[in-house]
Design a protein around this motif. Structure first.
Motif, mmCIF file in Angstrom:
data_model
loop_
_atom_site.group_PDB
_atom_site.id
_atom_site.type_symbol
_atom_site.label_atom_id
_atom_site.label_comp_id
_atom_site.label_asym_id
_atom_site.label_seq_id
_atom_site.Cartn_x
_atom_site.Cartn_y
_atom_site.Cartn_z
ATOM 1 N N GLU A 167 -4.752 5.789 2.554
ATOM 2 C CA GLU A 167 -4.020 4.529 2.407
ATOM 3 C C GLU A 167 -4.611 3.745 1.239
ATOM 4 N N ARG A 172 3.443 0.695 2.938
ATOM 5 C CA ARG A 172 3.223 -0.376 3.905
ATOM 6 C C ARG A 172 3.756 -1.680 3.332
ATOM 7 N N ALA A 191 0.857 -1.189 0.000
ATOM 8 C CA ALA A 191 0.000 0.000 0.000
ATOM 9 C C ALA A 191 0.889 1.234 0.000
ATOM 10 N N TRP A 226 4.134 0.353 8.368
ATOM 11 C CA TRP A 226 4.314 1.517 7.506
ATOM 12 C C TRP A 226 5.728 2.058 7.654
ATOM 13 N N GLU A 228 -4.463 0.569 -1.280
ATOM 14 C CA GLU A 228 -3.964 -0.796 -1.425
ATOM 15 C C GLU A 228 -3.412 -0.961 -2.842
ATOM 16 N N HIS A 262 0.715 5.796 0.571
ATOM 17 C CA HIS A 262 -0.017 6.956 1.063
ATOM 18 C C HIS A 262 0.770 8.189 0.629
#
Length: 851
Positions: free
Chosen positions: A54, A82, A35, A88, A56, A37
């Motif tokens: 976030e 992640r 993932a 993370w 995926e 961000h």
């Protein structure tokens, strides 16, 4: 950790015009991203412009999707990822990008030039006059209101050198980039905050004609003459203060002009400079300019101003002369040790008035003088310099040369070898590749190919840095992987596509050169293996970097070009073109080579349409590809020339039961030193034989030293790849990379660095090194969108060791070579795919085979 955050494949770019740019990053370690961000804001650490939350995804390239951006917008962004364990990472460093001037109305400055160079009715205006210096002063408030940001947006037609308070605003040279100056001029944005001071300031612009204005001279060589526009410049300085207020200073009627010390500059023929005419302090505040003249406002530039979106040309190496030679007649000749492209810099301490003539060249004659002729460098080409008094340094500023030797006429005998240094120029694409083997000849071949790539990597990929300096397009796509294994060219190649699209004619033709500064005739303007670059390059960018933007941007232009070829074809056969250029067998039919190029363009369009989800188009182009394939197989039966065999194998039209025999026939010729293909079929030869596992034949050719071979060039003194197989003894250009296809085989074949079927952007690697002949070791490394991949192998005394480094975000299928070794030691973590094939994730892996 997250590293290398980039925007548009550039680090913290300034002045871009893409309002929804791609953002990318790399990872360290071996963890798998599950993932990401991304946060973007108008200041460091902020997220007021965009927050993805976030997401995926394993993607490490996303498109900015935040609030709409306008001119001058500054965006700071960072990313975290992640891993599979749910942890993370820390946030990456704050990356940033800044938009340029997106609308014509953002430009309040005017185009200006010296009045002697301004006559809209005379395309030869300025001829015979010294090159202009343009300058103006402005005042900034005292430090209490010191600027927090200052941007200089500047462009020129021809070549310009910009300065603020006597200091250059950039290390970029030969600005602006090659474009069709009548349609588009590339501007650059510079952060000049640190160059400003309170009180009086000055901006200076020195101008030269460059390739935009090639006027005829009887005493100098010229490939062509013609003018897109006489030299002129536009500059706009925008200063922002802490309180949010701003001031703008731009080129206009208040600027002044005078004659500079460069008395003439011709893009092909040379540059003349009289140091005695230097104007002291011309670009600093407080200089007496009472004798200067008001500039001329030039309103005849209909071209659009667009930001340069790739690295500029820079000085990348300094090569001090390794020797001062003395010709038989006593003339001084300086040798910088290798054939290069750039500037010969003089460093002298002499009295005023010495008239020097500098002749650049790649070879010497029997008398020790520089060789110049029209088939080699063009002739005559020379720069002149008249000394001032005392220590002085000079090089041309408005053009460049290809050379290894510099003959300096008029130089006093006592001047030593340290008087000349070669300044190597090229586009500032970062080097990313290394290649080395246990065979010194192969290493030297790689070196001369790389030197030729560097010598022609300017704002377009040129064919040679002296005789033509033109952007011939066949090398751009036929040797894409040679360039991309060695340099980061994601942004650079997108910019090359812009010039191709601009050169496309109304009927769909893409000419053999872009920009099309001179219109050639017949096949020299219209060959599918040249114009086909507009179709192939977007696909290659997608395959290499995982970037679909070029396919999306140029899809219509690509389709128009395939449509143009279809309109010229008869029953699937394309009859016009240059054939297998510089091939040694003239019997290869031109229609065969052109039809192969047509087939490749149609096949590529089918693939592009499929990736972009244009299924109707994909079906139509697949049908066209099948039509061309059938026509080719019917029109060109087997058993022709070497190039005919290779291109038929590449297309897959050779019946399956005949393929081994055709491969044997080609390999026998390659092994025996009888290679006859030209530059069009040569990349296909390495691709076809490599794909078939015939590496031993390629190895014998790679290590051959008789003509024709790469080794022949090395053994006869080539320091850059030459224009012909026997270039060092035949003449022609000594700095051409069009025959450099073997370098891709070095990386993919000997180094084993490739992509697994179905992979794009090197997401899944295929590591499959060949171990031919008596080669004992090889090491290759290159950068992918996910990071550096390195392959190193050695063999000795019945043992083979392979070391592989797979970057995070990628995985690799590793295939061990069949060497008759039946004991394999496989690292823990490698998943077996077969006896000699294994799958590994990111990390460093060592495989061993032994008896």
């Amino acid at each position: 950790m997250v590293t290398n955050p980039r925007t548009c494949d550039l680090t913290d770019p300034l002045g871009i015009e893409i309002t929804r740019p791609p953002l990318s990053w790399r990872l360290t370690g071996t963890a798998t991203q599950t993932a990401y961000h991304v946060r973007a804001g108008s200041s460091e650490g902020a997220a007021d412009l965009w927050d993805t939350g976030e997401v995926e995804s394993a993607d490490q390239r996303v498109t900015y999707g935040g609030r709409p951006l306008t001119s001058r917008a500054i965006v700071h962004w960072r990313v975290r990822v992640r891993d599979a364990a749910g942890d993370w990472s820390d946030w990456s460093r704050d990356a940033r990008f800044e938009l340029g001037l997106l609308d014509a109305a953002d430009w309040t400055a005017a185009w200006i030039t010296h009045p002697d160079w301004h006559d809209p009715g005379d395309p030869r205006a300025g001829e015979g006059h010294p090159l202009p210096l343009l300058a103006a002063e402005f005042t900034l408030p005292e430090p209490v209101a010191a600027p927090v940001r200052a941007r200089l947006y500047v462009a020129g037609v021809g070549v310009y050198v910009a300065s603020v308070n006597g200091r250059p605003v950039t290390d970029a040279v030969l600005e602006p980039a090659y474009t069709d100056f009548a349609r588009r001029v590339a501007y650059a944005a510079h952060d000049v905050t640190a160059l400003l001071r309170s009180g009086a300031n000055a901006i200076g612009i020195a101008l030269g004609p460059g390739i935009a204005h090639v006027y005829p001279h009887q005493d100098r060589y010229m490939k062509f003459f013609g003018s897109k526009s006489s030299p002129k410049a536009i500059a706009q300085l925008e200063v922002t203060y802490a309180d949010g207020s701003a001031r703008t200073f731009g080129t206009g009627a208040d600027w002044l002009a005078t004659d500079g010390p460069t008395t003439r500059s011709h893009w092909f023929g040379g540059e003349d400079h009289d140091a005695r005419l230097t104007v002291p302090g011309w670009d600093v505040p407080g200089t007496d300019r009472s004798g200067w003249r008001p500039v001329a406002l030039s309103g005849d530039v209909p071209a659009a101003l667009r930001s340069r979106a790739c690295p500029p040309i820079r000085v990348t190496e300094r090569l001090p002369a390794v020797e001062k030679l003395v010709a038989k007649d006593g003339t001084a000749v300086f040798d910088v040790g290798a054939v290069v492209a750039g500037w010969a810099e003089l460093r002298l301490d002499l009295p005023a008035g010495h008239h020097l003539r500098l002749l650049p060249g790649d070879q010497l004659d029997a008398y020790g003088r520089v060789v110049q002729s029209k088939p080699t460098t063009g002739a005559p080409i020379f720069n002149t310099y008249v000394t001032a008094d005392g220590p002085q340094t000079w090089h041309p500023s408005f053009r460049y040369d290809g050379f290894r030797y510099v003959e300096v006429q008029g130089l006093p005998e006592h001047v030593g070898a340290d008087a000349v240094t070669g300044l190597v120029l090229r586009a500032g694409n970062a080097p990313v590749g290394t290649f080395e083997t246990s065979n010194s000849l192969v290493n030297d071949i790689h070196t001369i190919i790389d030197r030729a790539v560097r010598g022609n990597m300017y704002s377009v990929l040129t064919d040679c840095p002296h005789r033509e300096k033109l952007g011939w397009l066949e090398q751009v796509h036929l040797l894409f992987d040679v360039v991309a294994y060695n340099y980061d060219v994601a942004a650079y190649y997108r910019e090359l596509l812009v010039t191709m699209a601009e050169a496309q004619t109304g009927d769909g033709l893409v000419p053999d050169i872009a920009p099309e500064y001179v219109v050639f005739e017949h096949a020299f303007r219209d060959d599918p293996n040249w114009g086909g670059a507009i179709v192939r390059v977007p696909w290659q960018l997608y395959r290499w970097y995982g970037d679909t933007s070029a396919m999306e941007t140029h899809y219509d232009a690509m389709g128009r070009y395939v449509g143009y070829l279809t309109g010229r074809a008869e029953d699937g056969i394309l009859g016009h073109g240059l054939g297998d250029w510089i091939g040694l067998d003239p019997a290869t039919p031109v229609p065969l080579v052109s039809t192969w190029g047509y087939w490749r363009a149609a096949r590529t369009m089918a693939r592009v349409a499929g990736v972009l989800g244009r299924e109707d188009d994909a079906k139509r182009y697949r049908a066209l590809t099948e039509q061309i394939t059938t026509a080719f197989a019917t029109a060109f039966p087997q058993g022709g020339t070497q190039a005919s065999d290779i291109l038929a194998l590449d297309m897959g039209v050779v019946p399956a039961d005949l393929v081994p025999g055709v491969l044997d026939r080609v390999c026998e010729a390659v092994r025996g030193g009888g290679i006859t293909v030209g530059e069009i079929a040569l990349p296909a030869l390495f691709r076809v034989l490599g794909r078939a596992g015939r590496h031993d034949a390629l190895w014998e050719f790679a290590t051959a030293t008789s003509h024709p071979s790469y080794g022949y060039q090395v053994r006869h003194g080539a320091t850059a790849l030459t224009e012909a197989w026997d270039g060092p003894t035949r003449g022609l250009s000594q700095n051409h990379f069009m025959l450099g296809a073997i370098d891709a085989w070095f990386y993919r074949g000997l180094g084993g660095i490739g992509q697994a079927p179905g992979s794009n952007g090197f997401r899944r690697l295929l590591i499959e090194p060949a171990v031919p002949g008596d080669l004992e070791s090889a090491r290759a490394s290159t950068a992918t969108p996910y990071g550096q991949v390195t392959v190193s192998w050695t063999r000795s005394d019945g043992e083979f060791t392979l070391e592989v480094e797979v970057p995070p975000g990628s995985s690799a299928e590793v295939r061990l070579p069949a060497l008759g070794l039946d004991r394999h030691t496989v690292p823990s973590g490698a998943a077996a795919l077969g006896e000699r094939a294994h799958e590994v994730p990111a990390g460093r892996w060592t495989f061993r085979s032994s008896r």
